[in-house]
Design a protein around this motif. Structure first.
Motif, mmCIF file in Angstrom:
data_model
loop_
_atom_site.group_PDB
_atom_site.id
_atom_site.type_symbol
_atom_site.label_atom_id
_atom_site.label_comp_id
_atom_site.label_asym_id
_atom_site.label_seq_id
_atom_site.Cartn_x
_atom_site.Cartn_y
_atom_site.Cartn_z
ATOM 1 N N ALA A 289 45.513 0.189 19.809
ATOM 2 C CA ALA A 289 45.186 -0.924 20.707
ATOM 3 C C ALA A 289 45.643 -0.569 22.120
ATOM 4 O O ALA A 289 46.780 -0.141 22.321
ATOM 5 N N GLY A 290 44.738 -0.685 23.081
ATOM 6 C CA GLY A 290 45.089 -0.350 24.465
ATOM 7 C C GLY A 290 44.799 1.097 24.825
ATOM 8 O O GLY A 290 44.850 1.469 25.993
ATOM 9 N N ALA A 291 44.472 1.909 23.830
ATOM 10 C CA ALA A 291 44.146 3.312 24.133
ATOM 11 C C ALA A 291 42.743 3.377 24.720
ATOM 12 O O ALA A 291 41.808 2.769 24.198
ATOM 13 N N LYS A 292 42.609 4.090 25.848
ATOM 14 C CA LYS A 292 41.288 4.304 26.439
ATOM 15 C C LYS A 292 41.028 5.801 26.339
ATOM 16 O O LYS A 292 41.556 6.588 27.120
ATOM 17 N N ILE A 293 40.246 6.146 25.331
ATOM 18 C CA ILE A 293 40.075 7.570 25.010
ATOM 19 C C ILE A 293 38.789 8.093 25.623
ATOM 20 O O ILE A 293 37.711 7.521 25.427
ATOM 21 N N VAL A 294 38.900 9.180 26.363
ATOM 22 C CA VAL A 294 37.694 9.843 26.839
ATOM 23 C C VAL A 294 37.589 11.128 26.013
ATOM 24 O O VAL A 294 38.557 11.873 25.862
ATOM 25 N N GLY A 295 36.403 11.338 25.403
ATOM 26 C CA GLY A 295 36.259 12.449 24.463
ATOM 27 C C GLY A 295 35.116 13.370 24.837
ATOM 28 O O GLY A 295 34.132 12.962 25.458
ATOM 29 N N CYS A 296 35.266 14.641 24.459
ATOM 30 C CA CYS A 296 34.218 15.625 24.712
ATOM 31 C C CYS A 296 34.194 16.553 23.500
ATOM 32 O O CYS A 296 35.035 17.441 23.375
ATOM 33 N N THR A 297 33.273 16.288 22.571
ATOM 34 C CA THR A 297 33.193 17.086 21.342
ATOM 35 C C THR A 297 31.716 17.280 21.002
ATOM 36 O O THR A 297 30.849 16.823 21.728
ATOM 37 N N HIS A 298 31.445 17.940 19.880
ATOM 38 C CA HIS A 298 30.064 17.984 19.387
ATOM 39 C C HIS A 298 29.736 16.567 18.933
ATOM 40 O O HIS A 298 30.547 15.937 18.260
ATOM 41 N N ILE A 299 28.575 16.046 19.301
ATOM 42 C CA ILE A 299 28.241 14.676 18.896
ATOM 43 C C ILE A 299 27.299 14.730 17.702
ATOM 44 O O ILE A 299 26.092 14.907 17.845
ATOM 45 N N THR A 300 27.924 14.657 16.528
ATOM 46 C CA THR A 300 27.190 14.750 15.275
ATOM 47 C C THR A 300 27.551 13.524 14.438
ATOM 48 O O THR A 300 28.442 12.755 14.819
ATOM 49 N N ALA A 301 26.892 13.370 13.304
ATOM 50 C CA ALA A 301 27.188 12.225 12.434
ATOM 51 C C ALA A 301 28.664 12.216 12.058
ATOM 52 O O ALA A 301 29.290 11.163 11.953
ATOM 53 N N ASN B 145 43.379 6.850 29.304
ATOM 54 C CA ASN B 145 44.798 7.211 29.162
ATOM 55 C C ASN B 145 45.027 8.238 28.053
ATOM 56 O O ASN B 145 46.145 8.655 27.802
ATOM 57 N N MET B 146 43.934 8.658 27.361
ATOM 58 C CA MET B 146 44.025 9.716 26.344
ATOM 59 C C MET B 146 42.784 10.607 26.456
ATOM 60 O O MET B 146 41.703 10.125 26.792
ATOM 61 N N ILE B 147 42.971 11.904 26.152
ATOM 62 C CA ILE B 147 41.832 12.831 26.164
ATOM 63 C C ILE B 147 41.719 13.488 24.791
ATOM 64 O O ILE B 147 42.722 13.977 24.253
ATOM 65 N N LEU B 148 40.504 13.491 24.243
ATOM 66 C CA LEU B 148 40.243 14.278 23.025
ATOM 67 C C LEU B 148 39.200 15.309 23.412
ATOM 68 O O LEU B 148 38.083 14.969 23.800
ATOM 69 N N ASP B 149 39.573 16.578 23.342
ATOM 70 C CA ASP B 149 38.717 17.623 23.912
ATOM 71 C C ASP B 149 38.443 18.725 22.897
ATOM 72 O O ASP B 149 39.249 18.984 22.003
ATOM 73 N N ASP B 150 37.293 19.380 23.071
ATOM 74 C CA ASP B 150 36.951 20.540 22.255
ATOM 75 C C ASP B 150 36.403 21.592 23.205
ATOM 76 O O ASP B 150 35.256 21.497 23.637
#
Length: 490
Positions: free
Chosen positions: A106-118, A186-191
């Motif tokens: 709750a409150g996490a604002k995640i910006v992500g950059c990964t393969h966009i698959t199912a 406030n969070m990054i998920l990267d590939d």
């Protein structure tokens, strides 16, 4: 709360497969395949659609246009793809159920950059169910499943991605995820590290406020360690790539199954008796070699590391220099994460119809730029398959322009991605909720206890039963009965 509701509906559906339920499902499937996108659309549709998604005005059924995908009308079809993936990603679904009440993100604002698959969609929707807000772009211009991106956009995720982006589109999508009025990540998920790099370079003030970065590729982790060494990493980062549940599973078992899939779909090649050289005998190389050997190919390995080279010898492979076998091999596969492993000189010496492809994350392993010269002719023969023709008529078959073969040209086994995705979700929860001072401005490995937890979540799928240590045995081994059972360096 939609997603959570949705997960429960799924349960209901699988519990009572009534006749009407089944019939309506099959009807909706046949209905969609009469439209212009059948289930193969995602891998075969050409990217030369006349209008760029950036030019289109699209809104989802809630009236939101906070996304940019190829075609929002494909959302229903994409939703079914996600439902299929959920069947084999039980660990993420059980994580949703377990943490639904307390909302650890709750409150996490995640910006992500990964393969966009199912499969990634199941991860993204799990993060949303755990309380996070997400904005997402693709880390590879070819690996987005358009219908899945549409389903995410329909479900309210701000996703900016389509298959066949240009280089300019790629960075535009990343920028649209980060640069938003009234919303700050406030969070990054990267590939691969591209998103982290972009935020660091373009939005230093945002970068300083990030609470944690989770990175899952060799290339991206390498870039993080470089930042850290230079003293420029002002946020803690979690290196998921080197956690056991990624390395030993995603890299090894995933590639063992998907290498053949990617090569067969693009070239229909027969492997028995073919001579193949695999560059690099890390986990990815090991997986590729095992699969090729099992089909009767003659496999050579190139390696810089004496330990990996010795492993290759023990597994029955000839360890050679690329230049020694380049004239005779039928297939060249790079798995190093390095650059210029296959040079123009190598390409010039290859025999006619040699197949060249890359299984490493980054697109730098094969020197593709050196092939874009006037004397060579490029011929697109299938989606992601180019024949590069030399003046004397020799052709080299280049797959996915040297980008990731399995994600660009085929699919990846869902179950293995469940393991990696669960690891990523736990890493995000850990970094987001860590008390002040637990993590300094450095790159960390996932605590072993969490690796073991991820593995344990996947055991029920196999009806596997763990043995428990007795007090006496635990004392003898100097272990806690509940783990961790492996040292941190494993």
């Amino acid at each position: 709360h939609q997603q959570i509701q949705f997960a429960d509906d799924m349960q209901e559906f699988t519990k009572f497969p009534t006749k009407t339920g089944r019939r309506s499902l099959s009807r909706s499937i046949s209905q969609s395949s009469t439209d212009s996108y059948s289930s193969a659309a995602s891998y075969t549709d050409s990217s030369d659609d006349e209008v760029s998604p950036r030019e289109k005005q699209q809104t989802n059924s809630k009236g939101s246009s906070n996304f940019c995908v190829k075609n929002i009308k494909q959302a229903e079809f994409g939703r079914r793809e996600i439902e299929i993936a959920e069947q084999d990603m039980s660990a993420l679904i059980s994580l949703r159920k377990r943490a639904q009440g307390e909302k650890p993100l709750a409150g996490a604002k995640i910006v992500g950059c990964t393969h966009i698959t199912a499969q990634t969609a199941v991860l993204i929707e799990t993060l949303c169910a755990l309380g996070a807000q997400c904005r997402w772009s693709a880390c590879n211009i070819y690996s987005t499943q358009n219908e899945v991106a549409a389903a995410l956009a329909e479900a309210g995720v701000a996703v900016f991605a389509w298959k066949g982006e240009s280089e300019d589109d790629f960075w535009w999508c990343i920028d649209r995820c980060v640069n938003v009025d009234g919303w700050q990540a406030n969070m990054i998920l990267d590939d691969g590290g591209d998103l982290t790099h972009w935020v660091y370079k373009k939005y230093p003030s945002v970068f300083k406020k990030i609470r944690g970065i989770v990175e899952e590729s060799v290339t991206g982790v390498h870039r993080l360690y470089q930042l850290s060494k230079a003293g420029k990493l002002c946020v803690p980062a979690m290196n998921v790539n080197d956690s056991v549940t990624k390395q030993k599973f995603d890299n090894l078992y995933c590639c063992r199954e998907s290498i053949l899939d990617g090569l067969k779909r693009t070239t229909d090649v027969m492997f028995g008796g073919k001579q193949v050289v695999v560059c690099g005998y890390g986990e990815v190389g090991k997986g590729c070699c095992a699969a090729l050997k099992a089909l009767g190919a003659i496999v050579y390995v190139t390696e810089i590391d004496p330990i990996c080279a010795l492993q290759a010898c023990m597994d029955g492979f000839r360890v050679v220099k690329l230049s020694e076998v380049i004239r005779q091999v039928d297939v060249v596969i790079t798995c190093t994460g390095n650059k210029n492993v296959v040079t123009r000189e190598h390409l010039d010496r290859m025999k006619n119809s040699c197949i060249v492809c890359n299984m490493g994350h980054s697109n730098t392993e094969i020197d593709v730029t050196s092939l874009r010269t006037p004397e060579l002719t490029w011929e697109r023969v299938r989606s992601q398959v180019d024949h590069v023709i030399w003046p004397d008529g020799k052709r080299v078959v280049l797959l996915a322009e040297g980008r990731l073969l399995n994600l660009s040209c085929s699919t990846v086994p869902t179950f293995v991605l469940s393991i990696t995705a669960t690891t990523q979700a736990l890493a995000l929860i850990e970094l987001y909720n860590a008390p002040e001072g637990r993590y300094k401005q450095d790159v960390y490995l996932l605590p072993k206890k969490m690796d073991e937890y991820v593995a344990s979540l996947h055991l029920p799928s196999f009806d596997a039963h763990l043995t428990e240590l007795t007090d006496d045995q635990a004392k003898y081994l100097g272990l806690n009965k509940n783990g961790p059972f492996k040292p941190n360096y494993y």
